[in-house]
Design a protein around this motif. Structure first.
Motif, PDB file in Angstrom:
ATOM      1  N   ALA A  34       0.826  -1.306   0.104  1.00  0.00           N
ATOM      2  CA  ALA A  34      -0.101  -0.042  -0.097  1.00  0.00           C
ATOM      3  C   ALA A  34       0.867   1.295  -0.145  1.00  0.00           C
ATOM      4  CB  ALA A  34      -0.865   0.121   1.365  1.00  0.00           C
ATOM      5  N   ASN A  35       2.202   1.065   0.354  1.00  0.00           N
ATOM      6  CA  ASN A  35       2.882   2.397   0.497  1.00  0.00           C
ATOM      7  C   ASN A  35       3.718   2.780  -1.064  1.00  0.00           C
ATOM      8  OD1 ASN A  35       2.452   2.592   3.042  1.00  0.00           O
ATOM      9  ND2 ASN A  35       4.367   1.486   3.578  1.00  0.00           N
ATOM     10  N   GLU A  36       3.328   1.711  -1.834  1.00  0.00           N
ATOM     11  CA  GLU A  36       3.977   1.959  -3.357  1.00  0.00           C
ATOM     12  C   GLU A  36       3.069   2.734  -4.151  1.00  0.00           C
ATOM     13  OE1 GLU A  36       4.975  -1.333  -6.165  1.00  0.00           O
ATOM     14  OE2 GLU A  36       5.079  -2.480  -4.313  1.00  0.00           O
ATOM     15  N   LYS A  37       3.634   3.908  -4.832  1.00  0.00           N
ATOM     16  CA  LYS A  37       2.610   4.769  -5.733  1.00  0.00           C
ATOM     17  C   LYS A  37       1.620   3.925  -6.338  1.00  0.00           C
ATOM     18  CE  LYS A  37       5.038   8.680  -4.425  1.00  0.00           C
ATOM     19  NZ  LYS A  37       4.364   9.381  -3.304  1.00  0.00           N
ATOM     20  N   LEU A  38       0.580   4.294  -6.507  1.00  0.00           N
ATOM     21  CA  LEU A  38      -0.586   3.281  -6.926  1.00  0.00           C
ATOM     22  C   LEU A  38      -0.543   3.626  -8.430  1.00  0.00           C
ATOM     23  CD1 LEU A  38      -2.809   1.211  -6.385  1.00  0.00           C
ATOM     24  CD2 LEU A  38      -4.433   3.258  -6.100  1.00  0.00           C
ATOM     25  N   LEU A  39      -0.604   4.822  -8.873  1.00  0.00           N
ATOM     26  CA  LEU A  39      -0.815   5.207 -10.308  1.00  0.00           C
ATOM     27  C   LEU A  39       0.678   4.540 -10.875  1.00  0.00           C
ATOM     28  CD1 LEU A  39      -2.279   6.573 -12.339  1.00  0.00           C
ATOM     29  CD2 LEU A  39      -0.806   8.635 -12.189  1.00  0.00           C
ATOM     30  N   HIS A  40       1.763   4.724 -10.514  1.00  0.00           N
ATOM     31  CA  HIS A  40       2.882   4.005 -10.841  1.00  0.00           C
ATOM     32  C   HIS A  40       2.781   2.511 -11.017  1.00  0.00           C
ATOM     33  CE1 HIS A  40       7.120   3.119 -12.125  1.00  0.00           C
ATOM     34  NE2 HIS A  40       7.122   2.477 -11.141  1.00  0.00           N
ATOM     35  N   ALA A  41       2.252   1.818  -9.933  1.00  0.00           N
ATOM     36  CA  ALA A  41       2.129   0.553  -9.882  1.00  0.00           C
ATOM     37  C   ALA A  41       1.110  -0.047 -11.071  1.00  0.00           C
ATOM     38  CB  ALA A  41       1.516  -0.069  -8.424  1.00  0.00           C
ATOM     39  N   ILE A  42       0.095   0.841 -11.246  1.00  0.00           N
ATOM     40  CA  ILE A  42      -0.964   0.549 -11.997  1.00  0.00           C
ATOM     41  C   ILE A  42      -0.401   0.723 -13.708  1.00  0.00           C
ATOM     42  CG2 ILE A  42      -3.204   1.057 -13.408  1.00  0.00           C
ATOM     43  CD1 ILE A  42      -4.118   1.628 -10.467  1.00  0.00           C
ATOM     44  N   SER A  43       0.386   1.739 -13.740  1.00  0.00           N
ATOM     45  CA  SER A  43       1.024   1.705 -14.952  1.00  0.00           C
ATOM     46  C   SER A  43       1.887   0.718 -15.462  1.00  0.00           C
ATOM     47  CB  SER A  43       1.717   3.187 -14.985  1.00  0.00           C
ATOM     48  OG  SER A  43       2.314   3.458 -16.127  1.00  0.00           O
ATOM     49  N   THR A  44       2.578   0.039 -14.272  1.00  0.00           N
ATOM     50  CA  THR A  44       3.781  -0.718 -14.499  1.00  0.00           C
ATOM     51  C   THR A  44       3.149  -2.123 -14.812  1.00  0.00           C
ATOM     52  OG1 THR A  44       5.434   0.405 -12.963  1.00  0.00           O
ATOM     53  CG2 THR A  44       5.812  -2.114 -13.457  1.00  0.00           C
ATOM     54  N   HIS A  45       2.134  -2.658 -14.192  1.00  0.00           N
ATOM     55  CA  HIS A  45       1.667  -3.929 -14.031  1.00  0.00           C
ATOM     56  C   HIS A  45       0.364  -4.033 -15.037  1.00  0.00           C
ATOM     57  CE1 HIS A  45       4.321  -5.120 -10.837  1.00  0.00           C
ATOM     58  NE2 HIS A  45       3.807  -4.158 -10.432  1.00  0.00           N
ATOM     59  N   GLN A  46      -0.087  -2.983 -15.417  1.00  0.00           N
ATOM     60  CA  GLN A  46      -1.455  -2.752 -16.136  1.00  0.00           C
ATOM     61  C   GLN A  46      -2.574  -4.096 -15.867  1.00  0.00           C
ATOM     62  OE1 GLN A  46      -2.071  -0.678 -19.025  1.00  0.00           O
ATOM     63  NE2 GLN A  46      -0.543   0.392 -18.178  1.00  0.00           N
ATOM     64  N   PRO A  47      -2.912  -3.873 -14.591  1.00  0.00           N
ATOM     65  CA  PRO A  47      -4.101  -4.832 -14.343  1.00  0.00           C
ATOM     66  C   PRO A  47      -5.430  -4.513 -14.726  1.00  0.00           C
ATOM     67  CG  PRO A  47      -3.653  -3.168 -12.482  1.00  0.00           C
ATOM     68  CD  PRO A  47      -2.594  -3.122 -13.433  1.00  0.00           C
ATOM     69  N   ASP A  48      -6.454  -5.540 -15.152  1.00  0.00           N
ATOM     70  CA  ASP A  48      -7.686  -5.350 -15.373  1.00  0.00           C
ATOM     71  C   ASP A  48      -8.343  -4.738 -14.296  1.00  0.00           C
ATOM     72  OD1 ASP A  48      -6.982  -6.301 -18.076  1.00  0.00           O
ATOM     73  OD2 ASP A  48      -7.188  -8.185 -17.001  1.00  0.00           O
ATOM     74  N   ILE A  49      -8.207  -5.142 -12.873  1.00  0.00           N
ATOM     75  CA  ILE A  49      -9.041  -4.738 -11.933  1.00  0.00           C
ATOM     76  C   ILE A  49      -8.030  -4.634 -10.570  1.00  0.00           C
ATOM     77  CG2 ILE A  49      -9.732  -7.088 -11.113  1.00  0.00           C
ATOM     78  CD1 ILE A  49     -12.307  -5.871 -10.402  1.00  0.00           C
ATOM     79  N   VAL A  50      -8.315  -3.521  -9.615  1.00  0.00           N
ATOM     80  CA  VAL A  50      -7.491  -3.458  -8.602  1.00  0.00           C
ATOM     81  C   VAL A  50      -8.209  -3.664  -7.382  1.00  0.00           C
ATOM     82  CG1 VAL A  50      -6.105  -1.466  -7.426  1.00  0.00           C
ATOM     83  CG2 VAL A  50      -6.233  -1.531  -9.927  1.00  0.00           C
ATOM     84  N   LEU A  51      -7.666  -4.388  -6.461  1.00  0.00           N
ATOM     85  CA  LEU A  51      -8.277  -4.652  -5.066  1.00  0.00           C
ATOM     86  C   LEU A  51      -7.377  -4.160  -4.144  1.00  0.00           C
ATOM     87  CD1 LEU A  51      -8.537  -7.341  -7.060  1.00  0.00           C
ATOM     88  CD2 LEU A  51     -10.026  -7.960  -5.280  1.00  0.00           C
TER      89      LEU A  51
END
Length: 194
Positions: A34-51
């Motif tokens: 949860a301490n990781e930058k959420l936007l960066h993590a989503i950009s990096t991993h390209q998930p379909d859904i985030v929990l």
């Protein structure tokens, strides 16, 4: 199946939710803290859904969710151990598709994800329709203004002014609103804009 990103700083809680997801047939699962930058993590991993699984969303988490919703919208399911109406409302306003308080039986997990995805897709569709409506409304205003200028300066009828703008748009392969804005911008550059 969907590529899931699980955001949680509590390894035991995260492992429990991951096991429930795997049991429900949901994979692949990417785990991030949860301490990781959420936007960066989503950009990096390209998930379909985030929990996201945490005690309760704090101010920083809500701001991260707003950034994701603006920059890279995704269906987001938030699992909170505790909440109140104000926090729930803030999370939904920040872009959360489903907000689940307390433990979720694993047999309902898959349906919660499906509902969150459907809700997200419907919300995105409404946002696109609203944006399209705003563009069409602005185009109409600009076309009317450009027609008025043409009618006044060239002594044309409304239909003649419209046809002239239409021809300009077709010749340049652009929408009528764009043609009207280009016409008015050119007049402004020449200092002839009323």
């Amino acid at each position: 199946m969907y590529k899931l990103m699980l955001v949680d700083n509590d390894p035991e809680r995260s492992a429990s939710l991951e096991a429930a997801l795997l049991n429900a047939g949901c994979y692949p699962i990417i785990r991030v803290g949860a301490n990781e930058k959420l936007l960066h993590a989503i950009s990096t991993h390209q998930p379909d859904i985030v929990l996201i699984d945490m005690q309760s969303p704090d101010r920083d988490t809500l701001e991260s969710l707003r950034s994701v919703n603006r920059e890279m919208p995704k269906p987001i399911v938030f699992f909170a151990a505790q909440s109140d109406m104000e926090t729930t409302r803030a999370a939904i306003n920040a872009g959360v598709s489903a907000y689940i308080v307390d433990d979720l039986p694993s047999k309902r997990l898959k349906s919660v994800l499906e509902v969150a995805i459907a809700r997200f897709q419907e919300h995105q569709k409404l946002k696109e329709e609203l944006e399209d409506y705003k563009i069409r409304l602005q185009d109409r205003k600009d076309v009317d203004k450009a027609k008025g200028i043409l009618m006044q300066h060239r002594k044309l009828s409304e239909e003649e002014a419209y046809q002239l703008l239409r021809k300009m748009a077709m010749d340049r392969n652009m929408r009528m609103g764009e043609a009207a804005r280009n016409f008015m911008a050119a007049l402004a550059l020449l200092g002839e804009m009323p």
